[in-house]
Write a protein that holds these residues in place. Structure first.
Motif, PDB file in Angstrom:
ATOM      1  N   SER A 173      -4.955 -21.205  19.755  1.00 48.17           N
ATOM      2  CA  SER A 173      -5.723 -20.777  18.573  1.00 48.17           C
ATOM      3  C   SER A 173      -5.937 -19.272  18.504  1.00 48.17           C
ATOM      4  N   GLY A 174      -5.981 -18.604  19.660  1.00 49.79           N
ATOM      5  CA  GLY A 174      -6.175 -17.155  19.640  1.00 49.79           C
ATOM      6  C   GLY A 174      -5.023 -16.434  18.956  1.00 49.79           C
ATOM      7  N   SER A 175      -3.807 -16.770  19.356  1.00 48.21           N
ATOM      8  CA  SER A 175      -2.614 -16.173  18.752  1.00 48.21           C
ATOM      9  C   SER A 175      -2.060 -17.025  17.614  1.00 48.21           C
ATOM     10  N   GLY A 176      -2.568 -18.235  17.472  1.00 44.56           N
ATOM     11  CA  GLY A 176      -2.038 -19.197  16.517  1.00 44.56           C
ATOM     12  C   GLY A 176      -1.919 -18.739  15.071  1.00 44.56           C
ATOM     13  N   PRO A 177      -2.907 -17.979  14.541  1.00 47.60           N
ATOM     14  CA  PRO A 177      -2.764 -17.540  13.150  1.00 47.60           C
ATOM     15  C   PRO A 177      -1.459 -16.797  12.879  1.00 47.60           C
ATOM     16  N   VAL A 178      -0.962 -16.072  13.873  1.00 47.56           N
ATOM     17  CA  VAL A 178       0.290 -15.338  13.700  1.00 47.56           C
ATOM     18  C   VAL A 178       1.444 -16.300  13.405  1.00 47.56           C
ATOM     19  N   TYR A 179       1.463 -17.439  14.112  1.00 45.05           N
ATOM     20  CA  TYR A 179       2.535 -18.410  13.891  1.00 45.05           C
ATOM     21  C   TYR A 179       2.466 -18.941  12.456  1.00 45.05           C
ATOM     22  N   ILE A 180       1.256 -19.183  11.983  1.00 46.24           N
ATOM     23  CA  ILE A 180       1.092 -19.729  10.636  1.00 46.24           C
ATOM     24  C   ILE A 180       1.438 -18.690   9.573  1.00 46.24           C
ATOM     25  N   TYR A 181       1.079 -17.416   9.827  1.00 48.03           N
ATOM     26  CA  TYR A 181       1.458 -16.364   8.874  1.00 48.03           C
ATOM     27  C   TYR A 181       2.975 -16.307   8.738  1.00 48.03           C
ATOM     28  N   MET A 182       3.668 -16.434   9.868  1.00 47.47           N
ATOM     29  CA  MET A 182       5.124 -16.410   9.824  1.00 47.47           C
ATOM     30  C   MET A 182       5.672 -17.612   9.073  1.00 47.47           C
ATOM     31  N   ALA A 183       5.046 -18.783   9.267  1.00 46.25           N
ATOM     32  CA  ALA A 183       5.481 -19.981   8.553  1.00 46.25           C
ATOM     33  C   ALA A 183       5.265 -19.825   7.047  1.00 46.25           C
ATOM     34  N   ILE A 184       4.114 -19.275   6.672  1.00 47.94           N
ATOM     35  CA  ILE A 184       3.837 -19.054   5.253  1.00 47.94           C
ATOM     36  C   ILE A 184       4.846 -18.081   4.663  1.00 47.94           C
ATOM     37  N   GLU A 185       5.125 -17.003   5.400  1.00 52.23           N
ATOM     38  CA  GLU A 185       6.088 -16.014   4.917  1.00 52.23           C
ATOM     39  C   GLU A 185       7.461 -16.644   4.717  1.00 52.23           C
ATOM     40  N   ALA A 186       7.876 -17.479   5.666  1.00 55.31           N
ATOM     41  CA  ALA A 186       9.179 -18.143   5.556  1.00 55.31           C
ATOM     42  C   ALA A 186       9.212 -19.118   4.374  1.00 55.31           C
ATOM     43  N   MET A 187       8.111 -19.835   4.162  1.00 57.87           N
ATOM     44  CA  MET A 187       8.041 -20.757   3.020  1.00 57.87           C
ATOM     45  C   MET A 187       8.120 -19.996   1.696  1.00 57.87           C
ATOM     46  N   ILE A 188       7.470 -18.841   1.652  1.00 57.24           N
ATOM     47  CA  ILE A 188       7.543 -18.009   0.445  1.00 57.24           C
ATOM     48  C   ILE A 188       8.991 -17.607   0.172  1.00 57.24           C
ATOM     49  N   ASP A 189       9.668 -17.136   1.227  1.00 52.52           N
ATOM     50  CA  ASP A 189      11.066 -16.723   1.058  1.00 52.52           C
ATOM     51  C   ASP A 189      11.941 -17.894   0.624  1.00 52.52           C
ATOM     52  N   GLY A 190      11.629 -19.078   1.160  1.00 51.64           N
ATOM     53  CA  GLY A 190      12.380 -20.264   0.749  1.00 51.64           C
ATOM     54  C   GLY A 190      12.183 -20.561  -0.732  1.00 51.64           C
ATOM     55  N   GLY A 191      10.932 -20.410  -1.189  1.00 48.24           N
ATOM     56  CA  GLY A 191      10.658 -20.620  -2.601  1.00 48.24           C
ATOM     57  C   GLY A 191      11.377 -19.611  -3.484  1.00 48.24           C
ATOM     58  N   VAL A 192      11.376 -18.352  -3.036  1.00 46.46           N
ATOM     59  CA  VAL A 192      12.059 -17.297  -3.791  1.00 46.46           C
ATOM     60  C   VAL A 192      13.559 -17.582  -3.858  1.00 46.46           C
ATOM     61  N   LYS A 203       1.293 -18.000  -3.599  1.00 50.53           N
ATOM     62  CA  LYS A 203       0.120 -18.839  -3.877  1.00 50.53           C
ATOM     63  C   LYS A 203       0.354 -20.279  -3.451  1.00 50.53           C
ATOM     64  N   LEU A 204       1.517 -20.803  -3.801  1.00 47.47           N
ATOM     65  CA  LEU A 204       1.829 -22.191  -3.482  1.00 47.47           C
ATOM     66  C   LEU A 204       1.929 -22.413  -1.964  1.00 47.47           C
ATOM     67  N   ALA A 205       2.573 -21.500  -1.271  1.00 46.65           N
ATOM     68  CA  ALA A 205       2.752 -21.645   0.180  1.00 46.65           C
ATOM     69  C   ALA A 205       1.412 -21.575   0.915  1.00 46.65           C
ATOM     70  N   ALA A 206       0.595 -20.578   0.580  1.00 46.77           N
ATOM     71  CA  ALA A 206      -0.694 -20.421   1.252  1.00 46.77           C
ATOM     72  C   ALA A 206      -1.605 -21.615   0.977  1.00 46.77           C
ATOM     73  N   GLN A 207      -1.657 -22.047  -0.274  1.00 53.39           N
ATOM     74  CA  GLN A 207      -2.507 -23.188  -0.617  1.00 53.39           C
ATOM     75  C   GLN A 207      -2.013 -24.465   0.043  1.00 53.39           C
ATOM     76  N   THR A 208      -0.715 -24.606   0.190  1.00 56.72           N
ATOM     77  CA  THR A 208      -0.153 -25.779   0.845  1.00 56.72           C
ATOM     78  C   THR A 208      -0.582 -25.855   2.298  1.00 56.72           C
ATOM     79  N   VAL A 209      -0.511 -24.726   2.997  1.00 60.77           N
ATOM     80  CA  VAL A 209      -0.937 -24.692   4.403  1.00 60.77           C
ATOM     81  C   VAL A 209      -2.436 -24.955   4.513  1.00 60.77           C
ATOM     82  N   TYR A 210      -3.206 -24.311   3.640  1.00 65.03           N
ATOM     83  CA  TYR A 210      -4.662 -24.509   3.635  1.00 65.03           C
ATOM     84  C   TYR A 210      -5.002 -25.980   3.368  1.00 65.03           C
TER      85      TYR A 210
END
Length: 272
Positions: A173-192, A203-210
């Motif tokens: 959990s300490g470093s975990g947010p970094v992994y999720i930021y990378m996942a969100i970024e990759a999902m955004i690129d996939g959408g693009v 918006k869609l990627a972040a809300q999906t993870v949340y």
């Protein structure tokens, strides 16, 4: 926490999250918190935003506080602990958020057998959605853990673990947010890539993870159960799962947690 005063040594982003949480939740008045930092301009921002006291003198701030929160980078541990040695007494509680620095090393560096609680929060504390693990040092009692739990509980959830588990928490959990930021970024690129405008994909990627995380928490269901509930025969989800599994998504994330945990252990040996 009534009639307690707190000195936050090293008022950076994480310290700001903790201070903000304490003030917003009315855990204690802003006037009972002092934040220290070498940069006077940064301290002025803290004072303006939260109404807390500020100082560039770590020693005086610590000497006058009931609770001292050490929120400096672990590479600064030896310097800061050496500076504070002789200024902290046995009756003062020290709470450390320095990754990899053990409670025993903190007591040794301060040259006093005061109660020490080690904590590993994460950056979502900035939005009151943090995940923090705490553990008691050799001289800390239940009342000391309760104070630490109250502080970090103002900015998220808190769990208590033995100190031997803190390096693993750092990796998860300490470093975990970094992994999720990378996942969100990759999902955004996939959408693009598939034709969605970047702003909308974000918006869609972040809300999906949340939303997925919230569903795990509020439903109490195992993530595998929730995954199976939306995986229909011959559908889009199972097709995507096949690709992700074939690329080793699980193994990569497990390896990332393990690597970060091992680095935390290495840091503890460097500053032992």
């Amino acid at each position: 926490m009534k009639n307690q005063t707190i000195a936050v040594i090293g008022a950076g982003h994480m310290a700001g999250a903790m201070i903000g949480g304490m003030v917003r939740s009315k855990l204690l008045p802003a006037k009972d918190i002092v934040a220290t930092r070498r940069n006077p301009d940064a301290l002025a921002e803290f004072q303006k935003k939260w109404g807390v006291k500020t100082s560039t003198d770590n020693k005086k701030a610590a000497a006058r506080a009931d609770i001292i929160i050490l929120s400096v980078k672990p590479q600064m541990a030896n310097k800061v602990l050496g500076e504070l040695a002789g200024w902290i007494g046995k009756d003062q509680l020290v709470i450390s958020v320095m990754a990899g620095i053990t409670t025993a090393a903190i007591n040794a560096g301060l040259r006093v057998d005061c109660p020490v609680v080690r904590a590993m929060p994460n950056t979502p504390c900035l939005v009151d959605a943090g995940a923090t693990a705490i553990c008691a040092g050799a001289h800390a009692e239940d009342k000391d853990l309760a104070k630490a739990e109250a502080i970090f509980g103002a900015v998220g959830i808190v769990v208590t673990l033995p100190e031997s588990a803190l390096d693993a928490v750092t990796g998860l959990s300490g470093s975990g947010p970094v992994y999720i930021y990378m996942a969100i970024e990759a999902m955004i690129d996939g959408g693009v890539k598939m034709g969605i405008p970047r702003a909308i994909a974000a918006k869609l990627a972040a809300q999906t993870v949340y939303g997925a995380a919230k569903l795990v928490i509020e439903s109490g269901k195992h993530p595998a159960v929730l995954k199976d509930e939306v995986t229909t025969p011959g559908g889009t989800a199972i097709t995507a799962i096949h690709v992700l599994e074939s690329r080793g998504l699980r193994s990569v994330l497990i390896d990332g947690v393990e690597a970060a945990a091992k680095r935390s252990t290495e840091l503890s040996k460097l500053f032992a």
